[in-house]
Design a protein around this motif. Sequence first.
Motif, PDB file in Angstrom:
ATOM      1  N   GLY A 148      64.478 118.601  69.893  1.00 54.54           N
ATOM      2  CA  GLY A 148      65.456 117.692  69.303  1.00 54.54           C
ATOM      3  C   GLY A 148      64.989 116.276  69.074  1.00 54.54           C
ATOM      4  N   VAL A 171      66.663 113.338  75.242  1.00 57.42           N
ATOM      5  CA  VAL A 171      67.181 113.581  73.896  1.00 57.42           C
ATOM      6  C   VAL A 171      68.702 113.631  73.915  1.00 57.42           C
ATOM      7  CG1 VAL A 171      67.324 115.274  72.021  1.00 57.42           C
ATOM      8  CG2 VAL A 171      65.102 114.711  73.047  1.00 57.42           C
ATOM      9  N   GLN A 209      71.173 111.032  72.003  1.00 51.98           N
ATOM     10  CA  GLN A 209      72.146 111.484  71.015  1.00 51.98           C
ATOM     11  C   GLN A 209      73.545 111.011  71.372  1.00 51.98           C
ATOM     12  OE1 GLN A 209      71.543 115.727  70.940  1.00 51.98           O
ATOM     13  NE2 GLN A 209      69.794 115.622  69.511  1.00 51.98           N
ATOM     14  N   SER A 210      73.879 111.046  72.664  1.00 50.32           N
ATOM     15  CA  SER A 210      75.215 110.616  73.078  1.00 50.32           C
ATOM     16  C   SER A 210      75.415 109.121  72.876  1.00 50.32           C
ATOM     17  CB  SER A 210      75.456 110.992  74.544  1.00 50.32           C
ATOM     18  OG  SER A 210      74.564 110.261  75.387  1.00 50.32           O
ATOM     19  N   THR A 265      65.041 109.275  69.075  1.00 47.47           N
ATOM     20  CA  THR A 265      64.013 109.508  70.093  1.00 47.47           C
ATOM     21  C   THR A 265      62.672 109.697  69.399  1.00 47.47           C
ATOM     22  OG1 THR A 265      64.609 111.852  70.061  1.00 47.47           O
ATOM     23  CG2 THR A 265      65.516 110.506  71.850  1.00 47.47           C
ATOM     24  N   THR A 268      63.693 113.122  67.157  1.00 50.36           N
ATOM     25  CA  THR A 268      63.908 112.763  65.752  1.00 50.36           C
ATOM     26  C   THR A 268      62.659 112.211  65.088  1.00 50.36           C
ATOM     27  OG1 THR A 268      64.709 110.600  66.459  1.00 50.36           O
ATOM     28  CG2 THR A 268      66.359 112.321  66.097  1.00 50.36           C
TER      29      THR A 268
END
Length: 786
Positions: A754, A726, A730-731, A736, A756
């Motif tokens: 986290g 995750v 995100q980075s 995901t 999505t």
Amino acid sequence: MTGPTSSQFAQPRIDARALLGLYDPADTTDWAPIRAAQIASGSHMALFMLAANVVGAALVTLAFGRLMPLWQLGAWAALVAVVATTIAVRRLSNRNRTDATATLADVRGTFVDGLALGGVWAIAPLYFGLSGDGGALLGLVAVVVVLMAAAAISMAALPLATLLFLFILGGSTAGIFAWLDLEGVAANLALFTGLLMIGCFARGRALVVIRAGELALAERDETVSLLLRETEQETNADWLWEIDAQRRVVRASPRFARSIGVDPASINGMGFLEILAGPTWQNGNFAQGLRDLAEKLKAREAFRDLLLPVYVDGEERWWEMSASPRIVEDRGFVGFRGVGSDVTEQRASADKISRMARFDTLTGLPNRLLIHESLARAMAEADKWGSRCGFMMIDLDRFKAVNDTLGHPVGDRLLGRVSDRLKSLMTENEMIGRLGGDEFAVVVRDASDRQAMERMARTIIATLSAPYDVDAHTLYIGASVGLAIGPRDGRTPEMLIRSADLALYRSKDAGGGSFHAYEPQLHLVAEERRVLEIALRNALEKDELTLNYQPVVDAGTGRLTGFEALLRWTHPEFGPISPAKFVPLAEEARLIAPIGEWVLRTACDEAAKWDGSIRVAVNVSPEQLHNPAFVSVVTQALANSGLSPDRLELEVTESVFMREGTGAIRVLESLLDLGIRLSLDDFGTGYSSLGYLSRTRFSSIKIDRSFVQGASKGEKEAIAIIRAVVALAQSLGMATTAEGVETEDEHAMIQGLGCTKVQGYYFGRPLPVGEARSLAIDPRASARAA
């Protein structure tokens, strides 16, 4: 050469019935090529006779044009032209078919030609002659005489047809003149016809005699050429030899004496077999070829190309001998006369060719042919002594990756190192060979000790799994082994190889690096795969494939965001078949490309009917991405369906990056340029290299259901992996998707970690197309309602 064989060159006796094609004589003469010469001669003169008939009919028409109705003359002339043309075409068409040989029926069939042509020409004297005056009759006689003479000269090679033609035409013409009380003319025509028929028969017989003589000369020349090998040898290695009834040399040629290393002046009178046996004559240890020669001489039988070893000045040479017995009328059998040649160099070349045909050029190991022969011998020995033999098949693991990444030259050198290691493990009881590619085989002559075979299989795997240093590269490969025991696992080499192959297949299915022995149920599994493959090849045409759609929802709101298209197969006889069984089979059978194209087109057509915010995800096989034409397939599917590219998401796995240089990355880049979204499926279950994420612009990463289930059980490793994925996503600006969410607790956990998007039975099972379409109509509704 005297004796019975000389009779074959004698001039044949020509039987009149055989000449006419009415009889097939049972003598030694080969009539097939003679009849072919008869047919060929008739074919050569076919156009000449056609022209003669047409011109003759035209002249008769002119002669009787003022006396007879022109339509009658024209109809007759046309009939003559049609019959003559038909005969000419038939003879010309038979030219190639009977070029070398012809049957009795071919010659006998010309009877129809003579009968038909004589019949139409007989109309002229029998019908027109009754209405003719002196000038017309004179013209008719002139045409008939010239036509008959032309036929007798040019068509004498086919006497049956020509004699019928002469008899009918000459007889009818003489008969009509006798009817008109012109007995003198009739007698002269009858005499002329008879003489022509005699001359025609004599000429036909002469042509046959000439052809028979040519055939006999050709046969004699061929025999002499074979004996002396004039066209095969560029050296003076051939020589003639002759022995008497007591097998002593008589009239030895100097070349024969020099070939055996004996003085030509002293060789006459020496024992032929003693000369050929050389130093083995004293101890009686004769070669088999010399024993065969002795048997032929004892039985007074002709022989040809008999191979035997001889010793000349202490060196072994190989001779090839041919001979026939000599029979003299008043003395009977007087010995043999024949020819010999030194074929040592030819035998050495043949041995070299045989070795090249049985040994692998890259590794020097026995190849597939020699392996098969050795296995057959081992099975024969096992059957003879009631023992067992064994066969192992070895397949290298991860060898293809070496070829794909470092190139075939490095791969070839690696195969050489593998063969060296395998040779070092072999004893006198085993033979190692290369079947081809990265497959090797071991023939075990005595496999009574099964545990010893299993130890050898483990040793082979351990030895081949040790690292290799090739061209400054340290390479790691492994090996999988399948073994079978004969005759228990197969009573023929083919069956035993098949059994070992099935055992090897099981080892590869288990992940490699292991061995398996053959078990009877492996045949059942292989047969099931074969039946399924056949059925799968027809599944598309028979509309047995369908798509189900599993909802993908927003992890926070539970709102439907899309569907994943899942392939299903329902066979009318076998029922529903698991994708885990038929999808790998489709990839192995190279059926995944057409099936994948159908899935893509069907999913796009269906998604175009949904609300504009709902996406469809389609799984793509690496085989599809390695084909540059796949970009066109996707483009056409979008264009035909009208689906917006940003609503199509293609799911790929890490395995697509394992083959370098195949253009898969370029295909992915081309798809991204179309506006299509990409998702990396099953991330974390394979190599999980971050390099994959940096090479391609993925829009989302899918977390495998095994991590979701592990995290729900409190496994720290699974939770840590999900958090890491995750954070990584995100980075990189990726979404995901967690797969396999089946409970509310799992949903809450995934949401807390986290992720999505969520996919699983908690939000909806894979739905048939109708239910999925109903759900997609109202995208604001929660997929949980499904």
